[in-house]
Design a protein around this motif. Structure first.
Motif, PDB file in Angstrom:
ATOM      1  N   MET A   1       0.824  -1.207   0.000  1.00 50.15           N
ATOM      2  CA  MET A   1       0.000   0.000   0.000  1.00 50.15           C
ATOM      3  C   MET A   1       0.859   1.258   0.000  1.00 50.15           C
ATOM      4  O   MET A   1       0.688   2.169  -0.805  1.00 50.15           O
ATOM      5  CB  MET A   1      -0.914   0.003   1.235  1.00 50.15           C
ATOM      6  N   GLU A   2       1.826   1.304   0.930  1.00 48.78           N
ATOM      7  CA  GLU A   2       2.620   2.519   1.101  1.00 48.78           C
ATOM      8  C   GLU A   2       3.604   2.750  -0.039  1.00 48.78           C
ATOM      9  O   GLU A   2       4.003   3.883  -0.292  1.00 48.78           O
ATOM     10  CB  GLU A   2       3.358   2.469   2.435  1.00 48.78           C
ATOM     11  N   SER A   3       4.011   1.694  -0.717  1.00 49.53           N
ATOM     12  CA  SER A   3       4.995   1.851  -1.792  1.00 49.53           C
ATOM     13  C   SER A   3       4.343   2.158  -3.132  1.00 49.53           C
ATOM     14  O   SER A   3       5.039   2.331  -4.132  1.00 49.53           O
ATOM     15  CB  SER A   3       5.854   0.588  -1.911  1.00 49.53           C
ATOM     16  N   ASN A   4       3.012   2.230  -3.182  1.00 49.65           N
ATOM     17  CA  ASN A   4       2.311   2.513  -4.433  1.00 49.65           C
ATOM     18  C   ASN A   4       1.346   3.676  -4.270  1.00 49.65           C
ATOM     19  O   ASN A   4       0.219   3.648  -4.757  1.00 49.65           O
ATOM     20  CB  ASN A   4       1.556   1.263  -4.911  1.00 49.65           C
ATOM     21  N   GLN A   5       1.792   4.705  -3.561  1.00 55.00           N
ATOM     22  CA  GLN A   5       0.930   5.863  -3.321  1.00 55.00           C
ATOM     23  C   GLN A   5       0.860   6.760  -4.550  1.00 55.00           C
ATOM     24  O   GLN A   5       1.763   6.779  -5.376  1.00 55.00           O
ATOM     25  CB  GLN A   5       1.475   6.693  -2.157  1.00 55.00           C
TER      26      GLN A   5
ATOM     27  N   VAL B   1      -4.050  11.460  -0.439  1.00 51.25           N
ATOM     28  CA  VAL B   1      -3.012  10.508  -0.830  1.00 51.25           C
ATOM     29  C   VAL B   1      -3.733   9.201  -1.138  1.00 51.25           C
ATOM     30  O   VAL B   1      -4.262   8.537  -0.246  1.00 51.25           O
ATOM     31  CB  VAL B   1      -1.974  10.299   0.292  1.00 51.25           C
TER      32      VAL B   1
ATOM     33  N   VAL C   1      -4.100   5.308  -2.393  1.00 49.33           N
ATOM     34  CA  VAL C   1      -3.326   4.065  -2.329  1.00 49.33           C
ATOM     35  C   VAL C   1      -4.082   2.972  -3.078  1.00 49.33           C
ATOM     36  O   VAL C   1      -5.280   3.103  -3.350  1.00 49.33           O
ATOM     37  CB  VAL C   1      -3.078   3.645  -0.870  1.00 49.33           C
TER      38      VAL C   1
ATOM     39  N   VAL D   1      -6.024   0.261   8.168  1.00 53.66           N
ATOM     40  CA  VAL D   1      -4.684   0.834   8.015  1.00 53.66           C
ATOM     41  C   VAL D   1      -4.759   2.170   7.290  1.00 53.66           C
ATOM     42  O   VAL D   1      -4.120   3.154   7.685  1.00 53.66           O
ATOM     43  CB  VAL D   1      -3.764  -0.138   7.249  1.00 53.66           C
ATOM     44  N   ALA D   2      -5.543   2.208   6.216  1.00 51.75           N
ATOM     45  CA  ALA D   2      -5.678   3.454   5.450  1.00 51.75           C
ATOM     46  C   ALA D   2      -6.291   4.559   6.308  1.00 51.75           C
ATOM     47  O   ALA D   2      -5.863   5.715   6.253  1.00 51.75           O
ATOM     48  CB  ALA D   2      -6.537   3.210   4.209  1.00 51.75           C
TER      49      ALA D   2
ATOM     50  N   LYS E   1      -3.658   5.895   8.744  1.00 56.46           N
ATOM     51  CA  LYS E   1      -2.591   6.676   8.106  1.00 56.46           C
ATOM     52  C   LYS E   1      -3.129   7.818   7.243  1.00 56.46           C
ATOM     53  O   LYS E   1      -2.370   8.482   6.552  1.00 56.46           O
ATOM     54  CB  LYS E   1      -1.717   5.739   7.261  1.00 56.46           C
ATOM     55  N   ARG E   2      -4.456   8.013   7.252  1.00 56.66           N
ATOM     56  CA  ARG E   2      -5.109   9.091   6.505  1.00 56.66           C
ATOM     57  C   ARG E   2      -4.883   8.959   4.992  1.00 56.66           C
ATOM     58  O   ARG E   2      -4.682   9.937   4.287  1.00 56.66           O
ATOM     59  CB  ARG E   2      -4.644  10.468   7.008  1.00 56.66           C
ATOM     60  N   PHE E   3      -4.909   7.712   4.507  1.00 54.57           N
ATOM     61  CA  PHE E   3      -4.869   7.452   3.076  1.00 54.57           C
ATOM     62  C   PHE E   3      -6.298   7.372   2.543  1.00 54.57           C
ATOM     63  O   PHE E   3      -7.244   7.162   3.302  1.00 54.57           O
ATOM     64  CB  PHE E   3      -4.145   6.141   2.768  1.00 54.57           C
TER      65      PHE E   3
END
Length: 217
Positions: free
Chosen positions: A1-5, A12, A14, A48-49, A52-54
């Protein structure tokens, strides 16, 4: 998730499509509970999103698949950000909920679904021994990390505790504790565990420091 923002205007974004491939033997072991696993993994990603405010462009979809090029215990995950996921989502799994940072009207039934599956109970750890004795630590996020390292959510300054010792996960309305291959282990009610779904009244020991798990409806 974090590496494909992907950074948008005020958001942001994801990936919302996840294909998790396993070797045929491992896939066969999980096939009987595949629907449940896919649903819980999707709920976990939503949590998780949110933490982390995704943002998602649509509700995340997770599908388990078999891949004969993989060896036992190998996992390959393909994460994509798409307007509409192309992987198959079974009709019975489609339960609309709000996406992080998106405003939309919700029906009462949808709110009940969210609260019952993710944050249905107020859960906490109450310190029994050590510096946190008598302290109540509320479990109010999808993942709460425990360890000696300062980057943890719950920092335990004790040499018996590993830098990254364990984590608590809110999954499907339950709290699960997961040992992160710690040196002195994570124990529940006197038994060493790799992972365990906690119940009200359980005694949790992290490197010898004890906590009482409490859960209120």
């Amino acid at each position: 998730m974090e590496s494909n923002q992907m950074v948008g205007v005020g958001h942001v974004f994801v990936p919302n499509e996840y294909r998790v491939s396993l070797c045929p033997r491992d896939f066969q072991r999980l096939e009987s509970i595949r629907v449940t696993l896919e649903r819980e993994l999707g709920e976990y990603l939503e949590g998780v999103a949110r933490d982390k405010r995704f943002s998602f462009v649509s509700r995340p979809v997770v599908v388990l698949a078999s891949d004969d090029t993989l060896s036992p215990r190998q996992v390959h995950i393909r994460a994509r950000l798409v307007d509409q996921p192309t992987v198959v989502r079974r009709p019975e799994d489609e339960i609309p909920i709000s996406h992080p940072q998106h405003t939309q009207p919700l029906q009462l039934s949808q709110l009940r679904y969210q609260s019952s599956t993710i944050y249905s109970r107020r859960a906490a750890l109450v310190g029994i021994t050590g510096a946190f004795a008598g302290t109540r630590i509320l479990i109010d996020k999808p993942t709460l990390t425990i360890g000696r390292g300062l980057d943890n959510d719950l920092v335990l300054e004790d040499q018996r505790v590993s830098r990254h010792h364990a984590e608590l996960q809110l999954v499907g309305g339950k709290v699960r504790i997961l040992d992160l291959k710690s040196t002195n282990g994570t124990w529940v009610n006197g038994k060493r565990v790799a992972e365990y779904v906690l119940s009200h009244g359980d005694t949790v020991s992290v490197g010898g420091l004890e906590f009482l798990f409490e859960e209120e409806s």
